[in-house]
Motif scaffolding. Structure first.
Motif, PDB file in Angstrom:
ATOM      1  N   ILE A  80      -4.122  -1.126   1.635  1.00 18.91           N
ATOM      2  CA  ILE A  80      -4.159   0.182   1.854  1.00 18.91           C
ATOM      3  C   ILE A  80      -3.322   0.405   3.116  1.00 18.91           C
ATOM      4  CG2 ILE A  80      -5.825   2.080   2.903  1.00 18.91           C
ATOM      5  CD1 ILE A  80      -7.912   0.864   1.313  1.00 18.91           C
ATOM      6  N   GLY A  81      -3.451  -0.315   4.247  1.00 22.34           N
ATOM      7  CA  GLY A  81      -2.430   0.130   5.294  1.00 22.34           C
ATOM      8  C   GLY A  81      -1.002  -0.004   4.954  1.00 22.34           C
ATOM      9  N   LYS A  82      -0.729  -1.130   4.163  1.00 20.12           N
ATOM     10  CA  LYS A  82       0.714  -1.232   3.680  1.00 20.12           C
ATOM     11  C   LYS A  82       1.046  -0.272   2.758  1.00 20.12           C
ATOM     12  CE  LYS A  82       3.308  -4.523   0.625  1.00 20.12           C
ATOM     13  NZ  LYS A  82       3.245  -5.922  -0.107  1.00 20.12           N
ATOM     14  N   ALA A  83       0.207   0.520   1.966  1.00 19.57           N
ATOM     15  CA  ALA A  83       0.617   1.593   1.422  1.00 19.57           C
ATOM     16  C   ALA A  83       0.784   2.611   1.983  1.00 19.57           C
ATOM     17  CB  ALA A  83      -0.305   2.204   0.180  1.00 19.57           C
ATOM     18  N   LEU A  84       0.088   3.142   3.210  1.00 19.24           N
ATOM     19  CA  LEU A  84       0.183   4.110   3.888  1.00 19.24           C
ATOM     20  C   LEU A  84       1.486   4.025   4.962  1.00 19.24           C
ATOM     21  CD1 LEU A  84      -3.721   4.379   4.953  1.00 19.24           C
ATOM     22  CD2 LEU A  84      -2.321   6.120   3.933  1.00 19.24           C
ATOM     23  N   ILE A  85       1.799   2.888   5.438  1.00 16.91           N
ATOM     24  CA  ILE A  85       2.937   2.501   6.206  1.00 16.91           C
ATOM     25  C   ILE A  85       4.055   2.854   5.221  1.00 16.91           C
ATOM     26  CG2 ILE A  85       4.164   1.041   7.670  1.00 16.91           C
ATOM     27  CD1 ILE A  85       1.844   1.862   9.001  1.00 16.91           C
ATOM     28  N   SER A  86       4.226   2.461   4.250  1.00 15.59           N
ATOM     29  CA  SER A  86       5.264   2.419   3.197  1.00 15.59           C
ATOM     30  C   SER A  86       5.373   3.838   2.989  1.00 15.59           C
ATOM     31  CB  SER A  86       4.957   2.037   1.990  1.00 15.59           C
ATOM     32  OG  SER A  86       6.001   2.129   1.000  1.00 15.59           O
ATOM     33  N   SER A  87       4.673   4.861   2.778  1.00 17.98           N
ATOM     34  CA  SER A  87       4.657   6.240   2.484  1.00 17.98           C
ATOM     35  C   SER A  87       5.110   6.744   3.799  1.00 17.98           C
ATOM     36  CB  SER A  87       3.410   6.932   2.003  1.00 17.98           C
ATOM     37  OG  SER A  87       2.883   6.361   0.986  1.00 17.98           O
ATOM     38  N   CYS A  88       4.831   6.376   4.839  1.00 23.87           N
ATOM     39  CA  CYS A  88       5.341   6.949   6.035  1.00 23.87           C
ATOM     40  C   CYS A  88       7.041   6.803   6.253  1.00 23.87           C
ATOM     41  CB  CYS A  88       4.730   6.782   7.491  1.00 23.87           C
ATOM     42  SG  CYS A  88       3.143   7.480   7.670  1.00 23.87           S
ATOM     43  N   ILE A  89       7.232   5.320   6.021  1.00 27.88           N
ATOM     44  CA  ILE A  89       8.596   5.110   6.115  1.00 27.88           C
ATOM     45  C   ILE A  89       9.457   5.788   5.008  1.00 27.88           C
ATOM     46  CG2 ILE A  89      10.114   3.111   5.863  1.00 27.88           C
ATOM     47  CD1 ILE A  89       7.843   1.361   7.127  1.00 27.88           C
ATOM     48  N   GLU A  90       9.082   5.746   3.918  1.00 26.08           N
ATOM     49  CA  GLU A  90       9.807   6.306   2.754  1.00 26.08           C
ATOM     50  C   GLU A  90       9.840   8.232   3.176  1.00 26.08           C
ATOM     51  OE1 GLU A  90      11.415   5.101   0.392  1.00 26.08           O
ATOM     52  OE2 GLU A  90      10.921   3.199   0.949  1.00 26.08           O
ATOM     53  N   GLU A  91       8.922   8.578   3.823  1.00 26.93           N
ATOM     54  CA  GLU A  91       8.917  10.141   3.904  1.00 26.93           C
ATOM     55  C   GLU A  91      10.046  10.221   5.140  1.00 26.93           C
ATOM     56  OE1 GLU A  91       6.305  13.739   4.978  1.00 26.93           O
ATOM     57  OE2 GLU A  91       5.526  11.995   5.779  1.00 26.93           O
ATOM     58  N   ALA A  92      10.026   9.265   5.988  1.00 28.36           N
ATOM     59  CA  ALA A  92      11.002   9.326   7.142  1.00 28.36           C
ATOM     60  C   ALA A  92      12.521   9.205   6.725  1.00 28.36           C
ATOM     61  CB  ALA A  92      10.885   8.254   8.163  1.00 28.36           C
ATOM     62  N   LYS A  93      12.471   8.359   5.636  1.00 25.43           N
ATOM     63  CA  LYS A  93      14.025   8.164   4.935  1.00 25.43           C
ATOM     64  C   LYS A  93      14.508   9.432   4.324  1.00 25.43           C
ATOM     65  CE  LYS A  93      14.480   3.321   3.624  1.00 25.43           C
ATOM     66  NZ  LYS A  93      14.161   2.529   2.820  1.00 25.43           N
ATOM     67  N   SER A  94      13.403  10.082   3.587  1.00 22.60           N
ATOM     68  CA  SER A  94      13.965  10.906   2.944  1.00 22.60           C
ATOM     69  C   SER A  94      14.125  12.236   3.776  1.00 22.60           C
ATOM     70  CB  SER A  94      12.696  11.613   1.871  1.00 22.60           C
ATOM     71  OG  SER A  94      11.745  12.128   2.612  1.00 22.60           O
ATOM     72  N   LEU A  95      13.732  12.437   5.003  1.00 23.58           N
ATOM     73  CA  LEU A  95      14.142  13.455   6.127  1.00 23.58           C
ATOM     74  C   LEU A  95      15.106  12.989   6.850  1.00 23.58           C
ATOM     75  CD1 LEU A  95      10.406  14.043   7.200  1.00 23.58           C
ATOM     76  CD2 LEU A  95      11.954  15.649   6.017  1.00 23.58           C
ATOM     77  N   GLY A  96      15.922  11.844   6.788  1.00 23.44           N
ATOM     78  CA  GLY A  96      17.166  11.585   7.350  1.00 23.44           C
ATOM     79  C   GLY A  96      16.594  10.991   8.806  1.00 23.44           C
ATOM     80  N   ILE A  97      15.503  10.594   9.025  1.00 24.34           N
ATOM     81  CA  ILE A  97      15.116   9.904  10.234  1.00 24.34           C
ATOM     82  C   ILE A  97      15.755   8.421  10.347  1.00 24.34           C
ATOM     83  CG2 ILE A  97      13.158   8.896  11.533  1.00 24.34           C
ATOM     84  CD1 ILE A  97      13.282  11.995  11.343  1.00 24.34           C
ATOM     85  N   VAL A 156      10.288  -4.766   2.216  1.00 27.16           N
ATOM     86  CA  VAL A 156       9.125  -5.619   2.333  1.00 27.16           C
ATOM     87  C   VAL A 156       8.064  -4.681   1.919  1.00 27.16           C
ATOM     88  CG1 VAL A 156      10.254  -6.844   4.283  1.00 27.16           C
ATOM     89  CG2 VAL A 156       8.968  -5.099   4.716  1.00 27.16           C
ATOM     90  N   LEU A 157       8.084  -3.605   2.025  1.00 26.11           N
ATOM     91  CA  LEU A 157       7.059  -2.765   1.448  1.00 26.11           C
ATOM     92  C   LEU A 157       6.745  -2.502   0.111  1.00 26.11           C
ATOM     93  CD1 LEU A 157       7.580  -0.070   4.269  1.00 26.11           C
ATOM     94  CD2 LEU A 157       6.177  -2.209   4.621  1.00 26.11           C
ATOM     95  N   GLU A 158       7.372  -2.935  -0.728  1.00 31.46           N
ATOM     96  CA  GLU A 158       7.277  -2.856  -2.053  1.00 31.46           C
ATOM     97  C   GLU A 158       6.087  -3.368  -2.748  1.00 31.46           C
ATOM     98  OE1 GLU A 158      10.963  -3.809  -3.972  1.00 31.46           O
ATOM     99  OE2 GLU A 158      12.003  -2.208  -3.227  1.00 31.46           O
ATOM    100  N   GLY A 159       5.315  -3.162  -3.678  1.00 31.54           N
ATOM    101  CA  GLY A 159       4.041  -3.678  -3.878  1.00 31.54           C
ATOM    102  C   GLY A 159       3.478  -3.199  -5.010  1.00 31.54           C
ATOM    103  N   SER A 160       1.983  -3.471  -5.507  1.00 34.63           N
ATOM    104  CA  SER A 160       1.950  -3.089  -6.829  1.00 34.63           C
ATOM    105  C   SER A 160       0.844  -1.794  -6.494  1.00 34.63           C
ATOM    106  CB  SER A 160       0.877  -4.212  -7.363  1.00 34.63           C
ATOM    107  OG  SER A 160      -0.036  -4.634  -6.404  1.00 34.63           O
ATOM    108  N   LEU A 161       0.806  -1.372  -5.144  1.00 31.27           N
ATOM    109  CA  LEU A 161      -0.318  -0.232  -5.225  1.00 31.27           C
ATOM    110  C   LEU A 161       0.429   0.962  -5.693  1.00 31.27           C
ATOM    111  CD1 LEU A 161      -1.671  -0.789  -1.646  1.00 31.27           C
ATOM    112  CD2 LEU A 161      -2.935  -0.898  -3.913  1.00 31.27           C
TER     113      LEU A 161
END
Length: 166
Positions: A80-97, A156-161
């Motif tokens: 669950i934590g992995k999926a949440l952190i991954s979502s934040c990182i992907e969102e940051a990337k999409s915003l150009g952070i 490293v965040l890719e997973g099966s969730l």
């Protein structure tokens, strides 16, 4: 599934974050603050129940913070934590952070995702924006970790969730 938080999730987020705040591992958040920042939050929901949350808060043009990261205790170790952190990182990337940081006691956990420890003084926007008003300032014992996004950082965040963005 991971999704952006809705107003109806605010109470569950508040309870989850403040459960950890009572233990001194997260800063408490008022319900008002959660409502004000609901668009920053991601939640992990299963069977209509919020089992985890975290927020990506923009700090500056190239800097964002992962904060209020919590997973229900009986659900730790399930990704669950992995999926949440991954979502934040992907969102940051999409915003150009370009950089994502967190102030945490879970340094080892964040290092698994490529974050590295930095001195808090390298985060002046955070220190003078939020930290100066914190009850722990200037004797904060949290550890600052940062991840520089270069387009490959979330590999490293890719997973099966299953992650849904609605």
């Amino acid at each position: 599934m991971v999704r952006k938080a809705r107003l109806s999730d605010a109470q569950a987020i508040h309870s989850l974050v403040n459960e950890y705040a009572l233990q001194g591992v997260l800063l408490p958040r008022s319900l008002s603050s959660i409502y004000e920042h609901i668009r920053d939050f991601w939640v992990y929901e299963e069977g209509g129940e919020v089992l985890g949350c975290c927020a990506l808060q923009i700090v500056w043009a190239d800097l964002a913070e992962i904060r209020s990261f919590a997973v229900r205790k009986d659900r730790k170790g399930l990704g669950i934590g992995k999926a949440l952190i991954s979502s934040c990182i992907e969102e940051a990337k999409s915003l150009g952070i370009k950089k994502v940081f967190s102030l945490t006691y879970a340094k080892d956990y964040f290092e698994r995702f490529g974050f590295r420890v930095v001195d808090k003084s390298t985060l002046p926007h955070k220190v003078w924006g939020d930290c100066i008003n914190c009850v722990k300032f200037p004797n904060c014992d949290e550890i600052a970790v940062i991840l520089e996004l270069d387009g490959n950082a979330a590999g490293v965040l890719e997973g099966s969730l299953q992650i849904h963005r609605w």
